[in-house]
Design a protein around this motif. Sequence first.
Motif: not given
Length: 311
Positions: A152-153, A195-198, A224-229, A238-250
């Motif tokens: 968890t980043s 994961l890079a979450p807010t 939701a993103g964690v389950i996929w990872l 993969a570094i998955l940036s996510c918040a409030a239903g938004g997902f992007a790869r860093a």
Amino acid sequence: MTDEIRFDGQVAIVTGAGGGLGRSHALELAKRGAKVVVNDLGGARDGTGASSEAALKVVEEIRMAGGEAIANGANVTNRDQVEKMVADALNEWGRVDILINNAGILRDKTFAKMDMDDFELVLDVHVTGSANCTKAVWPVMREQNYGRIMMTSSPSGLYGIFGQANYGAAKAALIGFMNALHLEGAKYNIHVNALAPTAATRMTEDLGIPDQVFEQMKPEAVTAGVIWLVSKDGPSKAILSCAAGGFARAFMAETDGVYLPPGKLSPEAVAEHWDAISDTSTINFYQDSNGPNMNFLGKIAAHQKKSGDQS
């Protein structure tokens, strides 16, 4: 249409799972068939105190829904406690397939006012804690030729934030940890992601996020993103940036850069070529640290060939 992601027969350990993101991850994994070790020291946001109540409550939620779970109060900074946690999981279910390193604390202050004990403690929990847990499951996953590990980043580690020098340093370190483990685990079918979450948790309640946005930033949106990872078919590194239903790869990336031959190598030359060195239109994505080295060696070879042709 993607098939439903399931974890039947798999065992997951989620640290810091007594509340917030960790609780959300544990509940969803259990809902999808995983047997879950719910780890939580039960301390305050700054890491003080300890209580088993939060972890036991999550275990009860899982069991009431028909799932399997056990509570664990190991302090992730304590290697002996972490090793016992993994041993308990093996004794209970015989394997460990998933590790989600989620446990963390905050000790926010500007660096000028920060006590170095607070700097070290935050790194100890986030970085050494993640390393302790990963080290304990690593031989198990190598032996069974399967493992999914998530660090968890944070956007604080990727991009920085005022007043979190300790937290940002810790979260950035986990990216480097992930990169190395991705390479070392590949032959054993061990995938490692970050994961890079807010999310709306006690860790983010002081950030001044508007109420209408904060309400959308539920931990479940991140989960939701964690389950996929951590799924069987999920990616690695993969570094998955996510918040409030938004997902992007860093990504960590590097410009193509320039080569300065020995006769023209100086600080002034670096300054003169700074715009070319910083040209983001030439971004490269490397798989390991050999990438930039080979890029520069290629530039040297091209320069030498050109110099030889001219002579």
